[in-house]
Design an enzyme around this catalytic site. Structure first.
Site, PDB file in Angstrom:
ATOM      1  N   GLN A  88      -3.778 -12.905  20.812  1.00  0.00           N
ATOM      2  CA  GLN A  88      -4.759 -13.494  19.911  1.00  0.00           C
ATOM      3  C   GLN A  88      -5.629 -14.495  20.664  1.00  0.00           C
ATOM      4  O   GLN A  88      -5.138 -15.323  21.427  1.00  0.00           O
ATOM      5  CB  GLN A  88      -4.066 -14.185  18.743  1.00  0.00           C
ATOM      6  CG  GLN A  88      -3.360 -13.235  17.796  1.00  0.00           C
ATOM      7  CD  GLN A  88      -4.322 -12.372  17.006  1.00  0.00           C
ATOM      8  OE1 GLN A  88      -5.497 -12.703  16.844  1.00  0.00           O
ATOM      9  NE2 GLN A  88      -3.826 -11.244  16.501  1.00  0.00           N
ATOM     10  N   TYR A  92       1.239  -1.631  15.818  1.00  0.00           N
ATOM     11  CA  TYR A  92       0.275  -2.216  16.752  1.00  0.00           C
ATOM     12  C   TYR A  92       0.823  -3.561  17.200  1.00  0.00           C
ATOM     13  O   TYR A  92       0.200  -4.607  17.064  1.00  0.00           O
ATOM     14  CB  TYR A  92      -1.099  -2.376  16.104  1.00  0.00           C
ATOM     15  CG  TYR A  92      -1.667  -1.104  15.506  1.00  0.00           C
ATOM     16  CD1 TYR A  92      -2.333  -0.168  16.300  1.00  0.00           C
ATOM     17  CD2 TYR A  92      -1.524  -0.843  14.145  1.00  0.00           C
ATOM     18  CE1 TYR A  92      -2.849   1.001  15.743  1.00  0.00           C
ATOM     19  CE2 TYR A  92      -2.046   0.329  13.584  1.00  0.00           C
ATOM     20  CZ  TYR A  92      -2.699   1.233  14.391  1.00  0.00           C
ATOM     21  OH  TYR A  92      -3.207   2.385  13.841  1.00  0.00           O
ATOM     22  N   GLU A 152       3.500   0.265  19.768  1.00  0.00           N
ATOM     23  CA  GLU A 152       2.291  -0.185  20.463  1.00  0.00           C
ATOM     24  C   GLU A 152       1.724   0.971  21.267  1.00  0.00           C
ATOM     25  O   GLU A 152       2.455   1.705  21.933  1.00  0.00           O
ATOM     26  CB  GLU A 152       2.621  -1.364  21.377  1.00  0.00           C
ATOM     27  CG  GLU A 152       1.541  -1.749  22.370  1.00  0.00           C
ATOM     28  CD  GLU A 152       0.206  -2.089  21.721  1.00  0.00           C
ATOM     29  OE1 GLU A 152      -0.831  -1.704  22.288  1.00  0.00           O
ATOM     30  OE2 GLU A 152       0.203  -2.730  20.646  1.00  0.00           O
ATOM     31  N   ASP A 197      -1.023  -4.724  12.192  1.00  0.00           N
ATOM     32  CA  ASP A 197      -2.059  -5.522  12.860  1.00  0.00           C
ATOM     33  C   ASP A 197      -2.883  -4.612  13.767  1.00  0.00           C
ATOM     34  O   ASP A 197      -2.767  -4.666  14.991  1.00  0.00           O
ATOM     35  CB  ASP A 197      -1.395  -6.644  13.672  1.00  0.00           C
ATOM     36  CG  ASP A 197      -2.412  -7.571  14.331  1.00  0.00           C
ATOM     37  OD1 ASP A 197      -3.596  -7.560  13.923  1.00  0.00           O
ATOM     38  OD2 ASP A 197      -2.028  -8.305  15.267  1.00  0.00           O
ATOM     39  N   CYS A 228      -8.898  -8.186  11.883  1.00  0.00           N
ATOM     40  CA  CYS A 228      -9.952  -9.006  12.476  1.00  0.00           C
ATOM     41  C   CYS A 228     -11.337  -8.485  12.129  1.00  0.00           C
ATOM     42  O   CYS A 228     -12.328  -8.939  12.711  1.00  0.00           O
ATOM     43  CB  CYS A 228      -9.781  -9.086  13.996  1.00  0.00           C
ATOM     44  SG  CYS A 228      -9.842  -7.483  14.831  1.00  0.00           S
TER      45      CYS A 228
END
Length: 476
Positions: free
Chosen positions: A289, A322, A346, A399, A426
């Site tokens: 992040q 993710y 992932e 995410d 996001c």
């Protein structure tokens, strides 16, 4: 991208904000996406894209004729459209809301989230009012004055290099590279390197990772693709020597953006990130992040939603999709305890390797590298119990990257019938589209918060709790 002096200029009244960092204006029936304006202003714009056959045009504000009360002096000269117009140039990207007060930024971002949820997500105004009464929340005031709040937060910064070998950045939708002398949104550790004083000839991209804990900066150097191997190696080594001579030298590595390959020249090819309870290794260009406060804010809210709803208990079976280097996986493992299980998925091979290193002591964590929809699919062993039945999760953290999860992932995830999903996004448009996909398979948004983890830009982070629609109706 055309320069302002070579394109027509128009006078327009700026209309409502739209997703993507611009506002909507109209001229003789033509829609124009205007950057660097504020709704209600009367401005002069320079058209940057204006093909006669195009459905819409684009333009940058070059002069303000009647300004908004929320307009302030931009904190970064290189990113200021008004000062760029005076020098007959274009502003660099990366701070497209820097001319707006922090209060004004939050209001515009709130409007964007609401509009996307209504238009793309299919939510009614009353539902949005109930879910999103707080609007986008500020996390970065630091007691500063309005114009200075929200600076010094980026722990990751990417730069281009000018033809003269100087550190630079691109204007919006442009391949041009303009030199920069600072990056005010970055942590002080980035600016203290004073990279703009170095010669980057032969380098195409420079990526800098500066953990908020001060554990050491990593600089990645991607040589120009048109160089021979000998010339590329020489260019990287020359810049690495210059960086090694700094008072506080960073780690330096050669980097291949195509496959994320790292060749360490000085120090190490990874950085150490920390939260209150965990430590993480993040290799090279691996995802973390960007905002220094984002790890704490997002884990507190996402896991808080699941804990408050009773979905995270000792022995629970949960998934982190993710998952990156394990930011959410680690606290999920703490929450479910040794009798529970956490599936970490992932797509990036390098980042998945980081997760294995970071979580090697957590025996209840299973780490798989691959596409989420395939791993959740009916043919995957990870989606089946030992008895061959479809695996069912008590809770999921989702995410996805900026593009969102997408229909295939939503459908595969809904088929596992979890009790609840904490969705971290996001991008409000991608999130809203996924909300619609979830609605189509019987899910709804029960809780929603949004945070300004990208001050002075148009980006915004949302965290939602999604549950089966029947449960949401019952709980209400």
């Amino acid at each position: 991208m055309s320069e302002p002096t070579s394109t027509p200029r128009l006078t327009v009244t700026v209309g409502p904000v739209a997703h993507g960092g611009h506002c909507v204006a109209r001229h003789e029936g033509r829609v124009i996406f205007v950057r660097h304006g504020i709704p209600g202003e009367t401005v002069e714009i320079s058209l940057t894209e204006h093909d006669d056959e195009a459905k819409f045009w684009r333009g940058d504000v070059t002069r303000v004729l009647a300004g908004s009360p929320e307009r302030v002096t931009h904190f970064w000269p290189e990113a200021d459209a008004l000062r760029a117009a005076v020098r007959h140039g274009a502003p660099v990207g990366g701070a497209e809301f820097g001319h707006i007060s922090r209060k004004g930024q939050l209001e515009l971002k709130t409007a964007v989230v609401r509009e996307q949820l209504e238009r793309l997500g299919g939510l009614r105004t009353a539902a949005i009012d109930a879910l999103f009464s707080d609007g986008v929340e500020d996390v970065d005031t630091n007691g500063s004055t309005d114009q200075q709040a929200g600076l010094g937060w980026r722990t990751r910064v990417g730069f281009a290099v000018t033809p003269a070998g100087k550190l630079g950045m691109h204007p919006h939708r442009s391949h041009a590279v303009l030199p920069v002398q600072e990056m005010p949104l970055a942590l002080p550790a980035v600016n203290e390197l004073r990279l703009w004083e170095l010669d980057f000839t032969g380098i195409d991209r420079v990526e800098v990772a500066a953990p908020a804990n001060g554990s050491g900066v990593l600089v990645l150097l991607a040589p120009a693709a048109d160089l021979s191997e000998k010339a590329a190696g020489a260019a990287v080594k020359r810049v690495a020597r210059a960086l090694a001579a700094l008072e506080t030298p960073p780690s330096v590595a050669r980097w291949n953006p195509e496959n994320s390959a790292i060749e360490v020249l000085n120090g190490r090819g990874w950085v150490r990130e920390t939260t209150d309870d965990h430590e993480f290794r993040v290799s090279g260009d691996g995802f973390w992040q960007i905002h220094r406060k984002a790890p704490a804010v997002l884990t507190d809210v996402a896991l808080g939603f699941l804990l408050q709803g009773g979905y995270l208990n000792d022995g629970a079976d949960v998934a982190d999709l993710y998952a990156g280097a394990g930011l959410f996986t680690a606290p999920l493992a703490d929450a479910v305890g040794p009798d529970g299980s956490v599936l970490s998925v992932e797509g990036s091979a390098g980042t998945s390797r980081d997760a294995r290193k970071n979580l090697h002591a957590s025996e209840q964590v299973e780490i798989l590298q691959g596409r989420v929809e395939k791993i959740l699919g009916t043919q995957s062993r990870a989606s089946r119990t030992a008895a061959g039945q479809r695996r069912r999760f008590d809770a999921v953290v989702l995410d996805p990257p900026r593009a969102g999860a997408g229909k295939a992932v939503v459908q595969a995830l809904a088929a596992t019938a979890p009790e609840a999903i904490a969705y971290v996004s996001c991008d409000p448009a991608a999130f809203a589209r996924d909300v619609k996909y979830f609605a189509n398979v019987g899910w709804s948004v029960e809780k929603l918060r949004a945070f300004d983890l990208y001050p002075h830009t148009h980006h915004v982070e949302t965290v939602a709790l999604l549950v089966p629609a029947v449960k949401a109706t019952t709980s209400n």
